[in-house]
Write an enzyme that holds these catalytic residues in place. Sequence first.
Site, short mmCIF file in Angstrom:
data_model
loop_
_atom_site.label_atom_id
_atom_site.label_comp_id
_atom_site.label_asym_id
_atom_site.label_seq_id
_atom_site.Cartn_x
_atom_site.Cartn_y
_atom_site.Cartn_z
N ASP A 149 0.84 -1.19 0.00
CA ASP A 149 0.00 0.00 0.00
C ASP A 149 0.88 1.26 0.00
O ASP A 149 1.71 1.42 -0.89
CB ASP A 149 -0.96 -0.08 1.20
CG ASP A 149 -2.02 1.00 1.23
OD1 ASP A 149 -3.00 0.88 0.48
OD2 ASP A 149 -1.87 1.96 2.01
N ARG A 150 0.76 2.16 0.98
CA ARG A 150 1.58 3.37 1.00
C ARG A 150 3.07 3.02 1.03
O ARG A 150 3.90 3.71 0.42
CB ARG A 150 1.23 4.25 2.20
CG ARG A 150 -0.24 4.55 2.38
CD ARG A 150 -0.90 5.10 1.14
NE ARG A 150 -0.41 6.44 0.80
CZ ARG A 150 -0.69 7.06 -0.34
NH1 ARG A 150 -1.42 6.47 -1.27
NH2 ARG A 150 -0.24 8.27 -0.57
N ARG A 158 4.37 2.42 -2.37
CA ARG A 158 4.62 3.64 -3.13
C ARG A 158 5.96 4.25 -2.73
O ARG A 158 6.71 4.77 -3.57
CB ARG A 158 3.47 4.63 -2.93
CG ARG A 158 2.14 4.05 -3.37
CD ARG A 158 1.03 5.07 -3.48
NE ARG A 158 -0.23 4.37 -3.79
CZ ARG A 158 -0.56 3.89 -4.97
NH1 ARG A 158 0.27 4.04 -5.99
NH2 ARG A 158 -1.69 3.26 -5.16
N TRP A 191 -9.24 8.07 -0.34
CA TRP A 191 -8.16 8.82 -1.00
C TRP A 191 -8.54 10.29 -1.14
O TRP A 191 -7.75 11.19 -0.85
CB TRP A 191 -7.90 8.26 -2.39
CG TRP A 191 -7.22 6.95 -2.48
CD1 TRP A 191 -6.94 6.08 -1.46
CD2 TRP A 191 -6.73 6.33 -3.67
NE1 TRP A 191 -6.33 4.96 -1.95
CE2 TRP A 191 -6.18 5.09 -3.30
CE3 TRP A 191 -6.72 6.72 -5.01
CZ2 TRP A 191 -5.61 4.22 -4.23
CZ3 TRP A 191 -6.16 5.86 -5.94
CH2 TRP A 191 -5.61 4.63 -5.56
N TYR A 221 -1.60 11.66 1.95
CA TYR A 221 -2.51 11.61 0.81
C TYR A 221 -2.55 12.92 0.05
O TYR A 221 -2.74 12.93 -1.18
CB TYR A 221 -3.91 11.18 1.28
CG TYR A 221 -3.99 9.69 1.46
CD1 TYR A 221 -4.45 8.87 0.44
CD2 TYR A 221 -3.55 9.10 2.64
CE1 TYR A 221 -4.49 7.49 0.60
CE2 TYR A 221 -3.57 7.73 2.81
CZ TYR A 221 -4.04 6.92 1.78
OH TYR A 221 -4.06 5.57 1.94
N HIS A 237 -7.17 -6.86 0.23
CA HIS A 237 -6.10 -5.88 0.13
C HIS A 237 -4.93 -6.14 1.06
O HIS A 237 -3.78 -5.86 0.72
CB HIS A 237 -6.70 -4.50 0.42
CG HIS A 237 -5.72 -3.38 0.49
ND1 HIS A 237 -4.92 -3.02 -0.58
CD2 HIS A 237 -5.38 -2.54 1.51
CE1 HIS A 237 -4.15 -1.99 -0.23
NE2 HIS A 237 -4.41 -1.69 1.03
#
Length: 291
Positions: free
Chosen positions: A106-107, A110, A152, A207, A268
């Site tokens: 997830d984050r 990234r 988001w 975000y 997820h």
Amino acid sequence: MGMFEGFRTLTVETDGVPVHVRTAGDGPPLLLLHGFPQTHAMWHAVAPRLAEEFTVVATDLRGYGASGRPATTGDHSPYSKRAMAAEQVRVMRRLGHDRFHVAGHDRGARCAYRMALDHPGRVARLAVLDVVPTADALAAVDAPTARQLWRWFLLAQPHPVPETLIAADPEAFYFGSTAGLFEPEALDAYRAAVGDPAVRHTMCEDYRAMFGPDLDHDREDRRAGRRITAPVLALWGRRSHTERRHDVLEVWRRWADDVRGQSLDCGHFLPEEAPGRTYAELRAFFSSESP
């Protein structure tokens, strides 16, 4: 027996920002990066097994968990994945790891792929769990996707709108129907973190950065033809939005030459919903001697 039995807990200072670290093992270094709204605790079922063969380092990203929360700026760049990635590279260097594997969910994924783009000499192998790059993710948003990924767009709104709304019921916002997916001890760690208004603010900053510098950096890389040179493993949940919205391997092959991966039978939260399969896939990939 608690989570992360046998792991050392330490704080690594990087340019004045403390980063919370758990580490164990003796082998090739492997950095594990968590997602939203979690902490390093999300790796509790996977990290101890990986530590049998790797030197595992599991951290809290800046703004999350027990790590520091540097002041933000108007462009949100302190919470960009570029800033987070550089900070994690500094953490690994402080621990004596100049080149290492990295897996992110997830984050954290990234942050991990940004690390591979910005610091190619540092990343030996890259595993990304249940994401596609930010530019591709946002380009694919349609009405059904926006409805599903509404968090988001709320989190990215200007301060203090999301912070104020989330404060009314953080439990419902962050966990809701997903709370039952997590082990109680891990869930307690997540709840403790998001119970802090300062953490809620910096998570929003993460975000906000997604729609600002993170998107800009991806677009700049694409225009410049910059690619990930490390081998990439992409894993995603068969019941996640990533499966429904993307041809995941095809997307990652726009960014890297050596890409492999598959979906797992879960949603997820791969390391918590399918820890055995997640461990097996990561172990096989990071143990490989192929280029």
